[in-house]
Design an enzyme around this catalytic site. Structure first.
Site, PDB file in Angstrom:
ATOM      1  N   SER A 577      10.640  16.064  15.781  1.00  0.00           N
ATOM      2  CA  SER A 577       9.287  15.602  16.059  1.00  0.00           C
ATOM      3  C   SER A 577       9.264  14.853  17.377  1.00  0.00           C
ATOM      4  O   SER A 577      10.269  14.260  17.794  1.00  0.00           O
ATOM      5  CB  SER A 577       8.797  14.676  14.942  1.00  0.00           C
ATOM      6  OG  SER A 577       7.601  14.026  15.293  1.00  0.00           O
ATOM      7  N   TYR A 590       9.609   7.096   9.325  1.00  0.00           N
ATOM      8  CA  TYR A 590       9.539   8.489   9.774  1.00  0.00           C
ATOM      9  C   TYR A 590      10.157   8.647  11.164  1.00  0.00           C
ATOM     10  O   TYR A 590      10.984   9.533  11.400  1.00  0.00           O
ATOM     11  CB  TYR A 590       8.080   8.939   9.775  1.00  0.00           C
ATOM     12  CG  TYR A 590       7.858  10.339  10.269  1.00  0.00           C
ATOM     13  CD1 TYR A 590       8.147  11.438   9.467  1.00  0.00           C
ATOM     14  CD2 TYR A 590       7.351  10.576  11.545  1.00  0.00           C
ATOM     15  CE1 TYR A 590       7.937  12.734   9.921  1.00  0.00           C
ATOM     16  CE2 TYR A 590       7.141  11.864  12.008  1.00  0.00           C
ATOM     17  CZ  TYR A 590       7.437  12.941  11.192  1.00  0.00           C
ATOM     18  OH  TYR A 590       7.237  14.218  11.646  1.00  0.00           O
TER      19      TYR A 590
END
Length: 700
Positions: A577, A590
């Site tokens: 990501s 995250y």
């Protein structure tokens, strides 16, 4: 006939109400599809059917007789109307005047296009004269196991006479072509009451003047052979009886899962191969039998069989009574090298001055006592079909060995068909393989938007794909959708929790049995969470780390084990990501886990390089469409973080990017394809951002 044999007979499925309104050509198609629907009648792509039909000549407007016959390379079970070649019978008859003898056999194929009716582009097959010169309107040529068992017996002529009397004749072995067509015509002229002929070491021809009558005749002749064998072999142990025990099903698959990647690695130099495992009862009966090795060494009889399977298989040295898989693995290299040397010697013994260069010397079929049969080929469908052909060969050997002495084709005859110049020309006409042909990929998070798009990209380029996902219902839907677009041969689904190391190991073992190994690993399983650090619970933190860091580690670790066992390199792609490089507020768990993924990939790139294992990262950002992590609570949380609503979130992400564009699952899939393909063969340890531009995630 033994009472239990009724279930083994071929059923007649002709529907007169359906066929009543069909043209003669349509009845040919109907008959062909019915015959090809049962592998006991003929194997995939094997045999051919024909009809002589009166048609209107597009030039003269008059009525002419036209031969409709299965075109080159077709399959009667799945053929459509455009799969038939159409040729003027008058011109085909005229070819007999041009025939200069068997030494000029191949030149006759060049004349067939000159006989084409109505500019039909479908190429006529080498068997066309066999149908043209039989003076009946409908002809079936099939390869039934029961009849080939007669044809492959040492005394096949006598057995044919015993079973059929004068109704079915017999002809000695002759390679398919114009000469055999002349033989059939001569036979029919001398035996006007005969309804067919058994071709030694080849198959069955039957004929009639009506489509339904021809279909029923073909089935009746096959069923008579089935009944005869059932009576003669009742109580006779197959293949000399059992010599080795059959392992339980779970153990058989476990052994295959260890053997297949090792074999695959040893035979994939130059082009990757895909495997298929078969442990059906017929296979197990053969591989566990006393006479298995002797019969296997004789080679197959029917040309269609050995063109798919090579003339003989490789029998793996494995003792199921004292199983030692590690010892077998250690000995595999020697077995494969010995097979290659034997094949090269066969080529040198039999080659002609104009023979094509030697092809792949590796075995196609691998017989493992107590375990089953493994086949390898350029793609999954070919590997599966090759296995089906060898099952046909097993059935033939069972019958012939029980009532007579089984015989394969003479070696030189086998070679002359395998390296036939016409066969070579057919191979040269085949389209170039796709970029990922022969490759096997596993995609975790495979039921999500990015996972499905990536799988689709790989499938479109010729790869086989295993979808792995924890959501069983979504996985089933994704697998079925992709299989519907690309075929059931090339797509598998496996329920897998990436945090469970046993589940990960089972998924790789399943992939090994289904496809033979792995080449491409895409770690894409995901979770999304959003919370301020003071609101981040330990459970939330651990859950992110477990799935996004530990899960990627476990999937990669198992990949390294299999990739190193194969020894042919591979590609691992982490779908990380933008947040692994650029911090975001309210998502510390995250972002930290994604950063862990990226650094793990760097470490793996270092370790994998000596073995040709490349490890790269794709960094998406804001892929909302089709993504499960962007539904429900996560979507609400991110919308709240940025002070917008659900509808405005995608627009916000688009506007904040440098390029002002939305990022779609297909964009990530293209990056995953690039990093797995040979186009990036000199790239490892890299990060490819697919985020429409975000200055914070620039890697330099």
């Amino acid at each position: 006939m033994p009472k239990d044999n009724a279930g083994h007979r071929i059923a007649n499925y002709w529907d007169a109400s359906k066929a009543g309104g069909m043209s003669e050509a349509e009845k040919l198609l109907y008959r062909s599809n019915l015959l090809g629907s049962d592998k006991r009648v003929t194997n995939y792509g094997g045999g051919n059917t024909s009809a002589k039909v009166m048609e209107t000549d597009p030039l003269s407007g008059g009525e002419v007789e036209v031969l409709w016959v299965k075109g080159s390379g077709g399959d009667i079970g799945s053929i459509a109307m455009d799969g038939f070649a159409t040729l003027y019978m008058e011109k085909l008859d005229a070819l007999r005047g041009l025939y200069r003898g068997v030494e000029h056999e191949d030149e006759m194929v060049g004349y067939l296009p000159h006989c084409t009716f109505d500019l039909n582009p479908r190429a006529a097959s080498i068997d066309t004269p066999l149908h043209a010169f039989v003076p009946k309107r409908h002809v079936d040529h099939v390869h039934p196991d029961a009849v080939i068992a007669i044809a492959a017996a040492e005394n096949s002529k006598a057995l044919t006479q015993e079973i059929y009397g004068d109704e079915i004749g017999w002809l000695p072995w002759k390679r398919p072509g114009f000469e055999l067509g002349m033989w059939l015509r001569d036979f029919c002229e001398k035996n006007p009451d005969a309804k067919g002929v058994v071709l030694e070491s080849h198959g069955l021809f039957t004929w009639a003047d009506d489509a339904e009558e021809c279909y029923a005749l073909t089935l009746r002749i096959i069923n008579r052979a089935i009944d005869w064998f059932a009576e003669k072999t009742d109580g006779v142990p197959a293949f000399g009886g059992e010599a080795a025990p059959t392992l339980p099903a779970e153990e058989r698959r476990a052994v295959a899962a260890k053997l297949m990647p090792a074999i695959r690695g040893m035979i994939s130099e130059g082009s990757h191969k895909v495997g298929h495992f078969d442990d059906q009862d017929a296979v197990l009966e053969f591989v566990c039998a006393k006479d298995m090795e002797t019969l296997a060494a004789l080679g197959t009889s029917c040309p269609d069989h050995f063109l798919r399977t090579k003339i003989r298989p490789l029998v793996v040295d494995y003792d199921p009574a004292n199983p030692d898989v590690d010892a077998t693995l250690a000995a595999l290299k020697g077995m494969i090298e010995s097979y290659r040397a034997d094949y090269a010697a066969y080529y040198e013994r039999c080659r002609h001055d104009d023979s094509p260069a030697m092809r792949d010397p590796n075995a196609v079929v691998y017989l493992v006592p107590g375990v089953g049969m493994i086949t390898f080929a350029k793609d999954k469908a070919t590997a599966r079909i090759s296995g089906e052909f060898y099952v046909n060969a097993i059935n033939v050997m069972r019958g012939a060995h029980a009532v007579s002495t089984y015989q394969g084709l003479p070696e030189q005859e086998a070679f002359d068909i395998e390296y036939w110049l016409l066969e070579e020309a057919k191979l040269q006409r085949m389209p170039a393989p796709k970029a990922l042909a022969g490759r096997v990929a596993i995609v975790t998070g495979g039921a999500g938007g990015i996972g499905m798009a990536t799988a689709e990209a790989y499938l479109a380029k010729g790869a086989c794909v295993v979808l792995a996902d924890i959501d069983a219902a979504a996985l089933d839907q994704a697998r079925d959708a992709l299989a519907g677009r690309h075929s059931t041969d090339v797509v598998r689904g496996v329920v897998m929790d990436v945090t469970d190391e046993d589940a990960v190991a089972r998924a790789y073992a399943e992939m090994a049995v289904e496809f033979g190994g792995v080449d491409i690993v895409v770690s894409n399983a995901g979770i999304a969470s959003s919370a301020k650090v003071e609101d981040t619970t330990l459970d939330l933190w651990n859950r992110n780390m477990s799935i996004l860091s530990t899960g990627y580690f476990l999937v990669a670790r198992e990949a390294f084990v299999m990739l190193k066992a194969q020894g042919i390199g591979g590609a691992i792609v982490f779908v990380a990501s933008k947040n692994g490089l650029a911090a975001s507020p309210g998502a510390s768990a995250y972002c930290t886990a994604k950063a862990s993924e990226i650094h793990l990939a760097r470490c793996l790139a270092l370790e994998g390089a000596p073995d040709g294992i490349r490890v790269n990262v794709v960094n998406p950002d804001a892929v909302l469409q089709g993504s499960k992590i962007w539904s429900g609570e996560w979507l609400d949380q991110r919308a709240s973080t940025y002070g917008t609503d659900k509808e405005g979130l995608e627009e916000m992400y688009r506007e904040r990017s440098l390029l002002k564009r939305s990022v779609l699952p297909q964009d990530i899939a293209r990056a995953c394809y690039f990093l797995a393909s040979d186009e990036s063969s000199k790239s490892t340890g890299n990060i490819l951002n697919v985020d429409a531009g975000n200055v914070q995630s620039f890697t330099r």
